[in-house]
Design a protein around this motif. Structure first.
Motif, PDB file in Angstrom:
ATOM      1  N   PHE A 157      -6.284  71.167  13.816  1.00 45.40           N
ATOM      2  CA  PHE A 157      -5.829  69.967  14.931  1.00 45.40           C
ATOM      3  C   PHE A 157      -7.435  69.334  15.403  1.00 45.40           C
ATOM      4  N   VAL A 158      -8.426  70.196  15.538  1.00 47.52           N
ATOM      5  CA  VAL A 158      -9.721  69.972  15.850  1.00 47.52           C
ATOM      6  C   VAL A 158     -10.124  68.616  14.922  1.00 47.52           C
ATOM      7  N   ARG A 159     -10.019  69.128  13.272  1.00 45.12           N
ATOM      8  CA  ARG A 159     -10.546  68.309  12.585  1.00 45.12           C
ATOM      9  C   ARG A 159      -9.784  66.917  12.802  1.00 45.12           C
ATOM     10  N   ARG A 160      -8.534  66.955  12.878  1.00 49.66           N
ATOM     11  CA  ARG A 160      -7.585  65.599  12.848  1.00 49.66           C
ATOM     12  C   ARG A 160      -8.052  64.866  14.117  1.00 49.66           C
ATOM     13  N   LEU A 161      -8.418  65.348  15.278  1.00 52.45           N
ATOM     14  CA  LEU A 161      -8.399  64.478  16.298  1.00 52.45           C
ATOM     15  C   LEU A 161     -10.072  64.249  16.548  1.00 52.45           C
ATOM     16  N   VAL A 162     -10.993  65.115  16.159  1.00 52.70           N
ATOM     17  CA  VAL A 162     -12.286  64.753  16.540  1.00 52.70           C
ATOM     18  C   VAL A 162     -13.187  64.862  15.178  1.00 52.70           C
ATOM     19  N   VAL A 163     -13.237  65.833  14.617  1.00 50.96           N
ATOM     20  CA  VAL A 163     -14.219  66.109  13.311  1.00 50.96           C
ATOM     21  C   VAL A 163     -13.930  65.087  12.247  1.00 50.96           C
ATOM     22  N   ASP A 164     -12.919  65.075  11.871  1.00 48.71           N
ATOM     23  CA  ASP A 164     -12.709  64.233  10.610  1.00 48.71           C
ATOM     24  C   ASP A 164     -12.155  62.656  11.123  1.00 48.71           C
ATOM     25  N   ASN A 165     -12.381  62.575  12.203  1.00 49.05           N
ATOM     26  CA  ASN A 165     -11.944  61.131  13.034  1.00 49.05           C
ATOM     27  C   ASN A 165     -13.215  60.483  13.186  1.00 49.05           C
ATOM     28  N   LEU A 166     -14.153  60.770  13.115  1.00 46.72           N
ATOM     29  CA  LEU A 166     -15.808  60.351  13.253  1.00 46.72           C
ATOM     30  C   LEU A 166     -16.455  60.260  12.059  1.00 46.72           C
ATOM     31  N   SER A 167     -17.233  59.571  11.792  1.00 40.94           N
ATOM     32  CA  SER A 167     -18.350  59.836  10.757  1.00 40.94           C
ATOM     33  C   SER A 167     -19.128  60.817  10.867  1.00 40.94           C
ATOM     34  N   GLY A 168     -19.690  61.515   9.929  1.00 43.45           N
ATOM     35  CA  GLY A 168     -20.857  62.476  10.015  1.00 43.45           C
ATOM     36  C   GLY A 168     -21.893  62.067  11.130  1.00 43.45           C
ATOM     37  N   GLU A 169     -22.171  60.926  10.998  1.00 47.59           N
ATOM     38  CA  GLU A 169     -23.501  60.454  11.820  1.00 47.59           C
ATOM     39  C   GLU A 169     -22.969  60.406  13.287  1.00 47.59           C
ATOM     40  N   ARG A 170     -21.705  59.672  13.509  1.00 48.69           N
ATOM     41  CA  ARG A 170     -21.198  59.614  14.695  1.00 48.69           C
ATOM     42  C   ARG A 170     -20.953  60.856  15.311  1.00 48.69           C
ATOM     43  N   LEU A 171     -20.459  61.841  14.808  1.00 47.51           N
ATOM     44  CA  LEU A 171     -20.143  63.136  15.248  1.00 47.51           C
ATOM     45  C   LEU A 171     -21.409  63.925  15.759  1.00 47.51           C
ATOM     46  N   ARG A 172     -22.338  63.478  15.117  1.00 46.50           N
ATOM     47  CA  ARG A 172     -23.646  64.267  15.297  1.00 46.50           C
ATOM     48  C   ARG A 172     -24.339  63.462  16.599  1.00 46.50           C
ATOM     49  N   ARG A 173     -24.305  62.232  16.644  1.00 46.07           N
ATOM     50  CA  ARG A 173     -24.887  61.574  17.751  1.00 46.07           C
ATOM     51  C   ARG A 173     -23.898  62.047  18.999  1.00 46.07           C
ATOM     52  N   LEU A 174     -22.535  62.263  18.678  1.00 47.61           N
ATOM     53  CA  LEU A 174     -21.745  62.491  19.940  1.00 47.61           C
ATOM     54  C   LEU A 174     -22.216  63.872  20.677  1.00 47.61           C
ATOM     55  N   GLY A 175     -22.533  64.844  19.561  1.00 51.78           N
ATOM     56  CA  GLY A 175     -22.831  66.186  20.245  1.00 51.78           C
ATOM     57  C   GLY A 175     -24.079  65.874  20.896  1.00 51.78           C
ATOM     58  N   GLN A 176     -25.075  65.106  20.209  1.00 51.78           N
ATOM     59  CA  GLN A 176     -26.399  64.933  21.023  1.00 51.78           C
ATOM     60  C   GLN A 176     -26.388  64.240  22.497  1.00 51.78           C
ATOM     61  N   ASP A 177     -25.316  63.427  22.665  1.00 52.40           N
ATOM     62  CA  ASP A 177     -25.051  62.694  23.852  1.00 52.40           C
ATOM     63  C   ASP A 177     -24.683  63.820  24.709  1.00 52.40           C
ATOM     64  N   ALA A 178     -23.605  64.570  24.155  1.00 57.20           N
ATOM     65  CA  ALA A 178     -23.049  65.485  25.157  1.00 57.20           C
ATOM     66  C   ALA A 178     -24.148  66.648  25.547  1.00 57.20           C
ATOM     67  N   GLU A 179     -25.087  67.083  24.771  1.00 62.38           N
ATOM     68  CA  GLU A 179     -26.267  67.851  25.185  1.00 62.38           C
ATOM     69  C   GLU A 179     -27.045  67.194  26.371  1.00 62.38           C
ATOM     70  N   ARG A 180     -27.370  65.981  25.919  1.00 64.88           N
ATOM     71  CA  ARG A 180     -28.018  65.027  27.058  1.00 64.88           C
ATOM     72  C   ARG A 180     -27.278  65.177  28.275  1.00 64.88           C
ATOM     73  N   ILE A 181     -26.152  65.014  28.393  1.00 63.27           N
ATOM     74  CA  ILE A 181     -25.452  64.870  29.666  1.00 63.27           C
ATOM     75  C   ILE A 181     -25.495  66.335  30.221  1.00 63.27           C
ATOM     76  N   LEU A 182     -25.230  67.330  29.479  1.00 60.74           N
ATOM     77  CA  LEU A 182     -25.348  68.805  29.966  1.00 60.74           C
ATOM     78  C   LEU A 182     -26.519  68.902  30.460  1.00 60.74           C
ATOM     79  N   GLY A 183     -27.556  68.438  29.754  1.00 56.78           N
ATOM     80  CA  GLY A 183     -28.981  68.936  30.415  1.00 56.78           C
ATOM     81  C   GLY A 183     -29.303  68.265  31.780  1.00 56.78           C
ATOM     82  N   ARG A 184     -28.727  67.294  32.133  1.00 56.76           N
ATOM     83  CA  ARG A 184     -28.668  66.617  33.304  1.00 56.76           C
ATOM     84  C   ARG A 184     -28.052  67.460  34.387  1.00 56.76           C
ATOM     85  N   ILE A 185     -26.822  67.758  33.732  1.00 61.05           N
ATOM     86  CA  ILE A 185     -26.097  68.839  34.700  1.00 61.05           C
ATOM     87  C   ILE A 185     -26.790  70.048  35.178  1.00 61.05           C
ATOM     88  N   ASP A 186     -27.177  70.521  34.081  1.00 56.71           N
ATOM     89  CA  ASP A 186     -28.093  71.798  34.575  1.00 56.71           C
ATOM     90  C   ASP A 186     -29.236  71.587  35.245  1.00 56.71           C
TER      91      ASP A 186
END
Lengths: 176, 176
Positions: free
Chosen positions: B143-172
């Motif tokens: 299910f996670v593959r269908r919604l997210v992982v296989d739904n974005l290119s490898g590069e976009r998934l990677r950047r999405l993770g980076q953006d998430a970390e960046r936002i999390l950094g500000r939260i913390d």
DNA sequence: TTCTCAAGGTTGAAGATTCAACATATGACC
DNA sequence: GGTCATATGTTGAATCTTCAACCTTGAGAA
């Protein structure tokens, strides 16, 4: 960068997790995919929590309540059907009904059956609700800027929104 | 693409919203920024909901419960301190305590005070919990593959993770 | 030793959300 | 008109989360 280790997601399979990094469709997630996914999970967990905390502290509103008031404030006649409001705020009708009841008891909103079609119920933003929203908005927007909007480049923010829409599309799509 | 219109976020200010598209730090959000932000909000609302629904339907587990079991399954001795588990799953200790009590009553987990330091409590994954996790994992990962992982290119998934970390950094980060 | 303090964890009550059952209004069909 | 089906909302009970108070353990100071 990931503080929570990645080897915890599919269970008991970490040793077989060393497949080619960008091959789509495998049974488990590669370690890179897993890192990204876990970052997204943390974001989904903590960002709403952070926004809620800010709004609660500064305005005694939850994020959904803020969204509902904001939607109403921009609607024609500051009025929306309950079902439209539920759709626009991504909440269930039941949750919205309870929530609006609370907003009503605080004097921010009122409800009335749609005069034109009694099946619908209109939620209407009252002046006190508008005032509440206006007093809450500046700090809230500043907070969103600090965490998200000003924290990413314009290009990355744009792409983040696109990725979100792409995922939402799959969620809404008729399965498989 | 955005189905929920953007003119609902800062309230009552839409006409002044036509500032240069990528200027950082203004008082409100430009219309492009607003679209992206609202997409993120919808994602934060609906993606957890979708994952929860899948897990609930197929395995009678919530996402947090799944995460907790998965974390334990990969930990040394299938054991983690409550406080560590709370940190890793981004939940409050109180919520985790209630949750683990429920998992305990289902036979998936047990608790014991840390023998080395009685201030800590260890949560330990039991065989029944491991079995539950293994039976839930395939459908969940798919299910996670269908919604997210296989739904974005490898590069976009990677950047999405980076953006998430960046936002999390500000939260913390310690405010301001 | 004894006192105090901080950190980890639990608990019960209050508040919010979900779930399923129940209205109610309208339109379609006879 | 009368009946049925459907869509919109509401409600109460069960469940889950949050909040604040509390308990316990171990560390350190006096």
């Amino acid at each position: 960068m990931s503080s929570a280790r990645g080897d915890c997601y599919p269970p008991g399979m970490t040793t077989e997790n060393d497949a080619p990094a960008d091959e789509h469709g495998g049974p488990w997630l590669t370690s890179g995919e897993l890192d990204s996914w876990l970052s997204v999970v943390r974001l989904m967990t903590r960002l709403p929590w952070a926004i809620d905390a800010q709004l609660q502290r500064d305005a005694d509103l939850s994020m959904v309540e803020y969204m509902a008031l904001a939607m109403l404030s921009e609607a024609a006649g500051r009025t929306l059907r309950m079902s439209t409001l539920a759709e626009n705020t991504s909440t269930s009708l039941s949750r919205l009904s309870h929530m609006v009841k609370r907003l009503e008891s605080r004097g921010y909103v009122r409800r009335e059956p749609d005069p034109a079609d009694g099946r619908f119920t209109n939620a209407i933003l009252l002046p006190a609700g508008m005032a509440k929203l206006e007093s809450a908005a500046p700090a809230h927007v500043a907070f969103v800027r600090r965490l998200v909007v000003d924290n990413l480049s314009g290009e990355r923010l744009r792409r983040l929104g696109q990725d979100a829409e792409r995922i939402l599309g799959r969620i809404d799509s008729p399965a498989r």
